[in-house]
Design a protein around this motif. Structure first.
Motif, PDB file in Angstrom:
ATOM      1  N   ILE A 149       0.797  -1.248   0.094  1.00  0.00           N
ATOM      2  CA  ILE A 149       0.095  -0.083  -0.140  1.00  0.00           C
ATOM      3  C   ILE A 149       1.034   1.257  -0.057  1.00  0.00           C
ATOM      4  CG2 ILE A 149      -1.479   1.345   1.419  1.00  0.00           C
ATOM      5  CD1 ILE A 149      -2.877  -1.218   2.212  1.00  0.00           C
ATOM      6  N   TRP A 150       1.925   1.210   0.671  1.00  0.00           N
ATOM      7  CA  TRP A 150       2.970   2.377   0.816  1.00  0.00           C
ATOM      8  C   TRP A 150       3.258   2.521  -0.660  1.00  0.00           C
ATOM      9  CZ3 TRP A 150       8.010   2.165   3.991  1.00  0.00           C
ATOM     10  CH2 TRP A 150       8.691   3.376   4.029  1.00  0.00           C
ATOM     11  N   GLY A 151       4.056   1.515  -1.084  1.00  0.00           N
ATOM     12  CA  GLY A 151       4.483   1.762  -2.420  1.00  0.00           C
ATOM     13  C   GLY A 151       3.336   2.041  -3.481  1.00  0.00           C
ATOM     14  N   ARG A 152       2.436   1.483  -3.346  1.00  0.00           N
ATOM     15  CA  ARG A 152       1.458   2.072  -4.421  1.00  0.00           C
ATOM     16  C   ARG A 152       0.996   3.482  -4.310  1.00  0.00           C
ATOM     17  NH1 ARG A 152       0.023   1.798  -9.486  1.00  0.00           N
ATOM     18  NH2 ARG A 152       0.382   4.151  -9.024  1.00  0.00           N
ATOM     19  N   GLU A 153       0.640   3.897  -2.895  1.00  0.00           N
ATOM     20  CA  GLU A 153       0.141   5.233  -2.844  1.00  0.00           C
ATOM     21  C   GLU A 153       1.058   6.480  -3.117  1.00  0.00           C
ATOM     22  OE1 GLU A 153      -2.692   5.998  -2.594  1.00  0.00           O
ATOM     23  OE2 GLU A 153      -3.811   4.158  -1.831  1.00  0.00           O
ATOM     24  N   THR A 154       2.527   6.209  -2.539  1.00  0.00           N
ATOM     25  CA  THR A 154       3.504   7.159  -2.381  1.00  0.00           C
ATOM     26  C   THR A 154       4.785   6.674  -2.880  1.00  0.00           C
ATOM     27  OG1 THR A 154       3.883   7.310  -0.270  1.00  0.00           O
ATOM     28  CG2 THR A 154       2.031   8.813  -0.987  1.00  0.00           C
ATOM     29  N   ASP A 155       4.839   5.727  -3.543  1.00  0.00           N
ATOM     30  CA  ASP A 155       6.395   5.059  -3.890  1.00  0.00           C
ATOM     31  C   ASP A 155       7.231   5.255  -2.816  1.00  0.00           C
ATOM     32  OD1 ASP A 155       8.144   3.976  -5.598  1.00  0.00           O
ATOM     33  OD2 ASP A 155       8.628   5.816  -6.615  1.00  0.00           O
ATOM     34  N   PHE A 156       6.661   4.780  -1.653  1.00  0.00           N
ATOM     35  CA  PHE A 156       7.467   4.502  -0.377  1.00  0.00           C
ATOM     36  C   PHE A 156       7.985   5.922   0.054  1.00  0.00           C
ATOM     37  CE2 PHE A 156       8.305   0.267  -2.387  1.00  0.00           C
ATOM     38  CZ  PHE A 156       7.527  -0.535  -1.546  1.00  0.00           C
ATOM     39  N   GLY A 157       7.283   7.020  -0.102  1.00  0.00           N
ATOM     40  CA  GLY A 157       7.648   8.283   0.185  1.00  0.00           C
ATOM     41  C   GLY A 157       8.328   9.031  -0.818  1.00  0.00           C
ATOM     42  N   MET A 211      -3.818  12.363   2.114  1.00  0.00           N
ATOM     43  CA  MET A 211      -2.784  13.006   2.703  1.00  0.00           C
ATOM     44  C   MET A 211      -1.621  11.829   3.473  1.00  0.00           C
ATOM     45  SD  MET A 211      -4.096  16.165   4.555  1.00  0.00           S
ATOM     46  CE  MET A 211      -5.605  15.176   5.329  1.00  0.00           C
ATOM     47  N   GLY A 212      -0.542  12.041   3.336  1.00  0.00           N
ATOM     48  CA  GLY A 212       0.315  11.153   4.183  1.00  0.00           C
ATOM     49  C   GLY A 212       1.119  10.110   3.318  1.00  0.00           C
ATOM     50  N   LEU A 213       1.826   9.194   4.078  1.00  0.00           N
ATOM     51  CA  LEU A 213       2.675   8.309   3.149  1.00  0.00           C
ATOM     52  C   LEU A 213       1.669   7.088   2.782  1.00  0.00           C
ATOM     53  CD1 LEU A 213       5.656   7.698   5.771  1.00  0.00           C
ATOM     54  CD2 LEU A 213       5.695   8.936   3.628  1.00  0.00           C
ATOM     55  N   THR A 214       0.624   6.932   3.434  1.00  0.00           N
ATOM     56  CA  THR A 214      -0.304   5.774   2.899  1.00  0.00           C
ATOM     57  C   THR A 214      -1.987   6.583   2.600  1.00  0.00           C
ATOM     58  OG1 THR A 214      -0.860   5.656   5.262  1.00  0.00           O
ATOM     59  CG2 THR A 214       0.471   3.913   4.186  1.00  0.00           C
ATOM     60  N   GLN A 215      -1.845   7.803   2.127  1.00  0.00           N
ATOM     61  CA  GLN A 215      -2.894   8.487   1.625  1.00  0.00           C
ATOM     62  C   GLN A 215      -4.338   8.313   2.330  1.00  0.00           C
ATOM     63  OE1 GLN A 215      -2.556  10.212  -1.880  1.00  0.00           O
ATOM     64  NE2 GLN A 215      -1.591  10.767  -0.232  1.00  0.00           N
ATOM     65  N   PHE A 216      -4.464   9.144   3.401  1.00  0.00           N
ATOM     66  CA  PHE A 216      -5.775   9.162   4.333  1.00  0.00           C
ATOM     67  C   PHE A 216      -6.499  10.382   4.193  1.00  0.00           C
ATOM     68  CE2 PHE A 216      -5.595   6.077   8.024  1.00  0.00           C
ATOM     69  CZ  PHE A 216      -4.698   5.170   7.192  1.00  0.00           C
ATOM     70  N   LEU A 217      -7.768  10.323   3.759  1.00  0.00           N
ATOM     71  CA  LEU A 217      -8.386  11.847   4.049  1.00  0.00           C
ATOM     72  C   LEU A 217      -8.616  11.940   5.483  1.00  0.00           C
ATOM     73  CD1 LEU A 217     -11.509  10.725   1.527  1.00  0.00           C
ATOM     74  CD2 LEU A 217      -9.747  12.549   1.264  1.00  0.00           C
TER      75      LEU A 217
END
Length: 435
Positions: A149-157, A211-217
């Protein structure tokens, strides 16, 4: 403008005067139009400012101080370039769609991307082993899933979110197609600022406000965010343990089944009716295998896995890989409601510990335009074959309804939307369809 009209009516007595008159009239017209546009923009900004000011009582009721409200809203302007807006008097321009719904499976699930993220995920698994083991013990979600999930959402930041979250949420609340939802998200973002979990400078987001590393509303932050590193803050922006634990808690809160897989790649039997590939048709995995489905790479399933119920998933209709999708697959879809997203996350999580790609390759088929899928959904609805959202997304229910249309009209049964099927619908009125 009167001066411009006067100059337009001027008849010069020499070529030089003609040039001067043309340049001067063009300049005056430019200034007139610029002033008109500025006036319209000022009017829009004025209405937006009034709308913002009217939110103060609601923000105050949520515990937001006047100082925080002023800091967030002073000089704030809407961003009318965002997708998913409903602006009166303006034709909706084509917008870049969400990747999960406009790209083909072969493009979205590109092997080069999968392998790169899996390799990096394996390194991060070692780097954050203590935290990840603790997260799995507490929430029951495997390390590979939250890393994917972290990789998909923000490419590990590595991907830097491009927008101001406050501006995005305010714009969507003011002029978006889901105003009520984003109004609440905007107010919760102000509350986040008030409570000090995030600095205003860190409130960066996607165009949808996540928002954030794992994309939360913001609403997801308040439901699921966790202070896993124990520093007193739920920091999904900088703390990897907090961000991954928060993603795990969200999955757990949505029903993640500990000790169970996300899905099983299989080969479907010849002639399988692809209209059965819907969430409502669930059977024990053992029954699907008895019906001719074969696990990829000769995988042998445990008795408890054979007893678990699952649906058939064929993301490209009869083309490309097939899957048996149990409860955990649909839990991932609640994080992002897309088959391709769930497949991406699940497959990257597998690849962190297993180098094998999908056993069956994805086809090279084309993806229909969103507007054409919407037209197809409307046609299927008119024929009583589809009862879900008209959203231009060819998900499980749309593909199954399409298959039902193909069966009813003697077309090739492949459950995959194409221009040929849409042309057939347009050539045959709904009243003539077989029900």
């Amino acid at each position: 403008m009167d001066l411009y009209i006067s100059l337009r009516g001027f008849r010069p007595t020499s070529p030089k005067l003609a040039v001067v008159a043309f340049v001067l009239s063009s300049f005056i017209l430019f200034l007139t139009l610029l002033l008109a546009n500025t006036t319209r923009g000022s009017a829009a900004d004025g209405a937006f400012a009034q709308w913002l000011a009217a939110l103060w009582p609601e923000a105050q009721a949520m515990g937001v101080s006047r100082a925080t409200f002023e800091t967030a809203t002073r000089g704030l302007e809407p961003d009318f370039s965002l997708p998913d807006l409903a602006l009166p008097g303006r034709l909706e321009a084509p917008q870049p769609g969400q990747a999960e719904f406009v790209r083909t499976p072969a493009d979205y699930l590109k092997e080069s991307t999968i392998s790169r993220l899996a390799a990096q995920g394996a390194k991060l698994r070692q780097q954050y082993r203590v935290a990840l083991d603790g997260i799995e013990q507490r929430f029951g979600v495997p390390a590979g899933i939250v890393l994917a999930i972290w990789g998909r959402e923000t490419d590990f930041g590595n991907y830097k979110l491009p927008h101001s979250a406050i501006r995005v949420l305010a714009t969507q609340a003011y002029a978006g197609k889901r105003k009520d939802m984003f109004r609440q998200e905007f107010l919760l973002a102000l509350k986040m600022m008030e409570e000090g979990d995030v600095r205003p400078a860190d409130l960066r987001s996607s165009w949808g406000g996540a928002m954030g590393l794992t994309q939360f509303l913001p609403s997801e932050f308040y439901k699921h965010a966790v202070d896993f590193d124990g520093d007193g803050h739920r920091d999904i922006w900088h703390s990897v343990p907090d961000a991954l634990a928060s993603a795990a808690k969200q999955l757990a809160d949505k029903g993640w089944q500990p000790g169970r897989r996300w899905a099983y790649e299989v080969r479907a039997p010849e002639g399988f009716d692809c209209t059965q590939g819907v969430p409502e048709v669930m059977r024990p995995i053992g029954d699907w295998l008895k019906a001719g489905f074969v696990p990829a790479y000769g995988r042998r399933l445990r008795p408890d896995e054979l007893a678990e119920t699952a649906s058939v998933l064929q993301p490209e209709g009869i083309y490309g890989p097939a899957f048996l999708a149990p409860k955990n697959y649909f839990v991932i879809k609640e994080y992002n409601f897309s088959d391709l997203y769930a497949l991406f996350v699940g497959h990257v999580s597998d690849r962190i510990g297993d180098p094998r790609p999908f056993e069956t390759s994805w086809s090279k088929g084309a993806q229909m335009r969103t507007a054409d899928v919407e037209a197809m959904q409307k046609g299927l609805t008119a024929r009583g074959l589809y009862e879900d959202k008209i959203d231009g997304k060819a998900g499980m229910k749309t593909r199954a309804a399409l298959g039902a249309y193909q069966k009813a009209n003697g077309l090739k049964l492949d459950c995959w939307p194409t221009s040929g099927v849409l042309d057939h619908m347009r050539a045959h009125p709904a009243s003539a369809a077989v029900r």
